[in-house]
Design a protein around this motif. Structure first.
Motif, PDB file in Angstrom:
ATOM      1  N   ASP A 153       0.833  -1.207   0.000  1.00 54.29           N
ATOM      2  CA  ASP A 153       0.000   0.000   0.000  1.00 54.29           C
ATOM      3  C   ASP A 153       0.864   1.252   0.000  1.00 54.29           C
ATOM      4  O   ASP A 153       0.613   2.200  -0.755  1.00 54.29           O
ATOM      5  N   ASP A 154       1.893   1.269   0.843  1.00 53.54           N
ATOM      6  CA  ASP A 154       2.795   2.426   0.911  1.00 53.54           C
ATOM      7  C   ASP A 154       3.501   2.645  -0.423  1.00 53.54           C
ATOM      8  O   ASP A 154       3.675   3.775  -0.876  1.00 53.54           O
ATOM      9  N   GLU A 177     -10.764   0.790  -3.887  1.00 57.02           N
ATOM     10  CA  GLU A 177     -11.898   1.004  -4.787  1.00 57.02           C
ATOM     11  C   GLU A 177     -11.953   2.459  -5.247  1.00 57.02           C
ATOM     12  O   GLU A 177     -12.176   2.742  -6.431  1.00 57.02           O
ATOM     13  N   LEU A 178     -11.729   3.388  -4.316  1.00 55.06           N
ATOM     14  CA  LEU A 178     -11.666   4.801  -4.691  1.00 55.06           C
ATOM     15  C   LEU A 178     -10.478   5.049  -5.622  1.00 55.06           C
ATOM     16  O   LEU A 178     -10.590   5.793  -6.605  1.00 55.06           O
ATOM     17  N   LEU A 179      -9.362   4.415  -5.320  1.00 54.95           N
ATOM     18  CA  LEU A 179      -8.166   4.559  -6.144  1.00 54.95           C
ATOM     19  C   LEU A 179      -8.427   4.066  -7.566  1.00 54.95           C
ATOM     20  O   LEU A 179      -8.028   4.705  -8.548  1.00 54.95           O
ATOM     21  N   ARG A 180      -9.112   2.945  -7.684  1.00 56.29           N
ATOM     22  CA  ARG A 180      -9.426   2.409  -9.004  1.00 56.29           C
ATOM     23  C   ARG A 180     -10.340   3.362  -9.780  1.00 56.29           C
ATOM     24  O   ARG A 180     -10.157   3.597 -10.981  1.00 56.29           O
ATOM     25  N   VAL A 186      -8.808   9.354 -14.592  1.00 54.28           N
ATOM     26  CA  VAL A 186      -7.594   9.922 -15.192  1.00 54.28           C
ATOM     27  C   VAL A 186      -7.333   9.290 -16.555  1.00 54.28           C
ATOM     28  O   VAL A 186      -6.976   9.978 -17.521  1.00 54.28           O
ATOM     29  N   LEU A 187      -7.514   7.974 -16.645  1.00 55.39           N
ATOM     30  CA  LEU A 187      -7.318   7.289 -17.911  1.00 55.39           C
ATOM     31  C   LEU A 187      -8.307   7.771 -18.961  1.00 55.39           C
ATOM     32  O   LEU A 187      -7.954   7.980 -20.131  1.00 55.39           O
ATOM     33  N   SER A 188      -9.551   7.952 -18.541  1.00 51.48           N
ATOM     34  CA  SER A 188     -10.577   8.437 -19.465  1.00 51.48           C
ATOM     35  C   SER A 188     -10.216   9.817 -20.006  1.00 51.48           C
ATOM     36  O   SER A 188     -10.338  10.081 -21.211  1.00 51.48           O
ATOM     37  N   ASP A 189      -9.739  10.673 -19.103  1.00 49.72           N
ATOM     38  CA  ASP A 189      -9.330  12.018 -19.549  1.00 49.72           C
ATOM     39  C   ASP A 189      -8.129  11.943 -20.483  1.00 49.72           C
ATOM     40  O   ASP A 189      -8.046  12.684 -21.467  1.00 49.72           O
ATOM     41  N   ILE A 218      -0.862  -5.247  -9.334  1.00 49.76           N
ATOM     42  CA  ILE A 218      -1.341  -5.381  -7.954  1.00 49.76           C
ATOM     43  C   ILE A 218      -1.796  -4.005  -7.489  1.00 49.76           C
ATOM     44  O   ILE A 218      -1.017  -3.051  -7.500  1.00 49.76           O
ATOM     45  N   TYR A 219      -3.056  -3.897  -7.050  1.00 52.12           N
ATOM     46  CA  TYR A 219      -3.640  -2.587  -6.771  1.00 52.12           C
ATOM     47  C   TYR A 219      -3.684  -2.228  -5.288  1.00 52.12           C
ATOM     48  O   TYR A 219      -4.029  -1.107  -4.946  1.00 52.12           O
ATOM     49  N   SER A 220      -3.345  -3.172  -4.431  1.00 56.31           N
ATOM     50  CA  SER A 220      -3.306  -2.912  -2.989  1.00 56.31           C
ATOM     51  C   SER A 220      -2.733  -4.137  -2.295  1.00 56.31           C
ATOM     52  O   SER A 220      -2.567  -5.205  -2.914  1.00 56.31           O
TER      53      SER A 220
END
Length: 301
Positions: A153-154, A177-180, A186-189, A218-220
């Motif tokens: 996470d860090d 989930e918020l991070l995703r 950001v990706l959409s923009d 790995i997302y978390s």
């Protein structure tokens, strides 16, 4: 799910064991040294470790300090010989003992794991940061693998430019989930001005936005443990997963929801797990509602 307490403080271990929910202990040399130093020469480190092993209702993970396979094997066998007469011991072996990456030591951890396991000595593979490392440790015969959820996470937060102590505290929960959702925005923009799939795929802006919010997919820390469990279950590995580097009670809950075998939990996080404002409020109301006639039922005659 089994709960190990992650501490070297003997009084914390005794107190947590008295609660009836502790199944083992994890610790490390620096924590043990601090605990011994606080006792100002009243007990040696060896005797202190013996007391921890005696008190623990399950395995106590003790760490080697060598980095070459022969050193770790020798030290692991010595730790087992010294302390297993007093209780259950697991030997902590780093998955990769190489520091600089150019010392030809990358696989010495696996060699030590294989040898100690073949001698019937329980091994806790530590410093696991990827599912690939966990897979190799399981194939080498490790009793346990310890993925370091909090450190991942860090690392992910650091990749996004966040600084510990400024943008987040060590015990803060990483809301993956918020991070995703933020990553997708950001990706959409970043993709909005592209005119073709090829342009999107080759865009450095798109890749930069995508890569900062994960560590090789790995997302978390919770996601890391999820993927390790998926691999182990697919191939029926007997190796148990210890969710390590736990920072908060929500992480513990999410690990339990995954069906992880063990979570090793700091003392302060254990204490947080029992608390909720509405529980305290309910107790206050309950005590206020006790009528004298009911209270008399508990009086000795």
């Amino acid at each position: 799910m089994k709960i190990f307490i992650d501490t070297a403080e003997l009084e914390e271990i005794k107190q947590a064991v008295s609660w009836g929910i502790v199944d083992g202990v994890t610790t490390n040399p620096s924590l043990i040294k601090k605990a011994v130093d606080r006792r100002k020469g009243k007990i040696s480190m060896e005797d202190y470790i013996k007391e921890i092993v005696k008190v623990s209702p399950g395995p106590v993970s003790l760490e080697v300090i060598g980095r070459r396979a022969d050193e770790m094997i020798k030290q692991g066998m010595l730790l087992h010989e010294k302390f297993s007469p007093f209780g259950e011991v697991a030997i902590k072996i780093p998955i990769n003992p190489s520091v600089n990456g150019d010392e030809n030591l990358d696989f010495d951890g696996l060699k030590a794991i294989r040898h100690l396991s073949s001698e019937g000595i329980s091994v806790n593979t530590t410093l696991v940061m990827t599912p690939e490392q966990a897979l190799l440790a399981a194939k080498a015969g490790a009793t346990y693998v310890s993925p370091f959820a909090g450190r991942i996470d860090d690392y992910i937060r650091a990749n996004m430019g966040m600084k510990i102590g400024k943008d987040f505290q060590k015990g803060d929960y990483l809301d993956h989930e918020l991070l995703r959702s933020a990553r997708n925005k950001v990706l959409s923009d970043a993709m909005a001005s592209a005119t073709s799939i090829r342009e999107i795929y080759k865009s450095s802006l798109v890749h930069s936005a995508a890569d900062r919010s994960h560590d090789n997919g790995i997302y978390s820390g919770v996601d890391l443990v999820t993927r390790i469990l998926r691999i182990f279950r697919a191939y029926n590995f007997k190796t148990e997963v210890i969710a390590a580097s736990i920072r908060n009670s929500r992480q513990v809950r999410e690990m339990a929801e995954l069906g992880v075998h063990i979570a090793t939990v700091p003392f302060n996080v254990l204490k947080d797990m029992i608390k909720h404002y509405k529980t305290s409020e309910g107790m206050r109301r309950f005590m206020d509602d006790v009528v004298p006639q009911y209270r008399e039922l508990f009086m000795e005659k």
